[in-house]
Design an enzyme around this catalytic site. Sequence first.
Site, PDB file in Angstrom:
ATOM      1  N   LYS A   1       0.852  -1.187   0.000  1.00  0.00           N
ATOM      2  CA  LYS A   1       0.000   0.000   0.000  1.00  0.00           C
ATOM      3  C   LYS A   1       0.890   1.239   0.000  1.00  0.00           C
ATOM      4  O   LYS A   1       1.912   1.277   0.707  1.00  0.00           O
ATOM      5  CB  LYS A   1      -0.907  -0.031   1.239  1.00  0.00           C
TER       6      LYS A   1
ATOM      7  N   SER B   1      -9.758   2.144   2.988  1.00  0.00           N
ATOM      8  CA  SER B   1      -8.870   2.894   2.117  1.00  0.00           C
ATOM      9  C   SER B   1      -7.877   2.022   1.344  1.00  0.00           C
ATOM     10  O   SER B   1      -7.235   2.501   0.407  1.00  0.00           O
ATOM     11  CB  SER B   1      -8.079   3.907   2.957  1.00  0.00           C
TER      12      SER B   1
ATOM     13  N   SER C   1     -10.148  -0.396   7.103  1.00  0.00           N
ATOM     14  CA  SER C   1      -9.562  -0.203   5.777  1.00  0.00           C
ATOM     15  C   SER C   1      -8.855  -1.408   5.181  1.00  0.00           C
ATOM     16  O   SER C   1      -8.458  -1.375   4.028  1.00  0.00           O
ATOM     17  CB  SER C   1      -8.601   0.987   5.798  1.00  0.00           C
TER      18      SER C   1
END
Length: 491
Positions: A81, A156, A180
């Site tokens: 990420k 997210s 998330s």
Amino acid sequence: MHTKTLTELKAGLAAGDFSSRELTEHFLARIKQYDGELNSFVTVTEEQALAQADAADATLATNRASSSVSGLLTGLPIAHKDIFCTEGVRTSCGSKMLDNFIAPYTATVVEKMAAEGAVMLGKTNMDEFAMGSSNETSYYGPVKNPWDLERVPGGSSGGAAACLGARLAPAATGTDTGGSIRQPAALNNITGLKPTYGRVSRWGMIAFASSLDQAGPMAQSAEDCALMLQAMAGHDHRDSTSLNEKVGDYLGALKDDIRGLTIGIPEEFFPDTLDGAIADNSRDAIRELEKLGAKVVSVSLPSIKLSVPAYYVIAPAEASANLSRFDGVRFGHRCDDPQDLEDLYKRSRSEGFGDEVKRRILVGAYALSAGYYDAYYRRAQQVRSLIRDDFARAFEKVDVLMGPTAPETAFKLGAKKDDPVSMYMADVFTIGVNLAGLPALSMPTGFINGLPTGTQIIGNYFREGQILNVAHKYQQATDWHKQAPAFGGAQ
């Protein structure tokens, strides 16, 4: 090769069925061919990945010849990420503010996985500064859901979840502040684990809300997540919130028996307003575990209904402090031709941050301001204590808690962009876990009209091995986690 799990790929590399370079080239080719439509990657590190793959092949060959054991992840391609700092590689956090930021050091999570031989494919797209539940707030544009390109992947960690769902990578790292990792895992039919707060180092992970953020693994199966967590977990003296607790044998825990295990079903996770089909899928998963010998009892978490409002005071308050460092002076976007220092601050931040980030900074600064601190922030922290106490009472009676991960399947792109409160409710079942600091996992448990649904397993502190084992036993008995979308020939 992309249809295999991380664990299966590890076995194939060890046996010499294929090389790490072949494996890495295969996933890089898939990213090149399909990610233009999906938008799950911000940066692809092709040269670095191939160099790491070649080094891994040399290690694997040497170890095969000497019957030595390779690292846990040697030769396995993994996506990170874009919230984790990676030395010499852009780390944007999905924001214009950090569009040109090249990290001078590497996050502990990335460092530990590299030490175990992992190959970095690139950095995945995400909601800006991890603020969002749909991956629509990214400066680099929205990520599409591989199950329906007109729908969101969740957030997210939406880029990580989407690339895994489409089989553009076998595993990825994510972060979870209010759901998330788990919510996008549910929406993309993958498995995602949020560890106990402090179990995995936050050093080098760009902060959103420091008392809530936690890094974790995302992959096709619970077994894969156990393999990744084994590499990620551990104390880090550079992170003051990292807990000096012995790392469990997460892979070994998958062999434990679940007969006699007590599953608690919080009534608050099955409200009358919940989509009946989502409730049914989770109840079916619980029934499957009953067949395997688990016991089921009802429990209550009376304060959990306050988790969303408490979270949206605490998280923005912490974010307003954490994001104050991005002012265009030391690093971050800097406006052109500032008239003075105040103009530099104002315009750099106004231009660098997106609307959702600005909204949360304003809410957080307001909650911390004189005259409102007691009314909002202190009260939210009191609610947090109540939620923690509710979970503690529940775990006196049960081993794990279960319920739906998300209250709905993936919604249409743009459907909630102008309705922040509706967007915030996407994490209604996940936020309480972050406020309490508990570990929790989302696993695939079925579909509704062709869209995936997930079920959440919540454990007591440092019981990651137990919840991974429960999910693993379920996945041995079912094949929901093996289902892949038609997009990109992922099946």
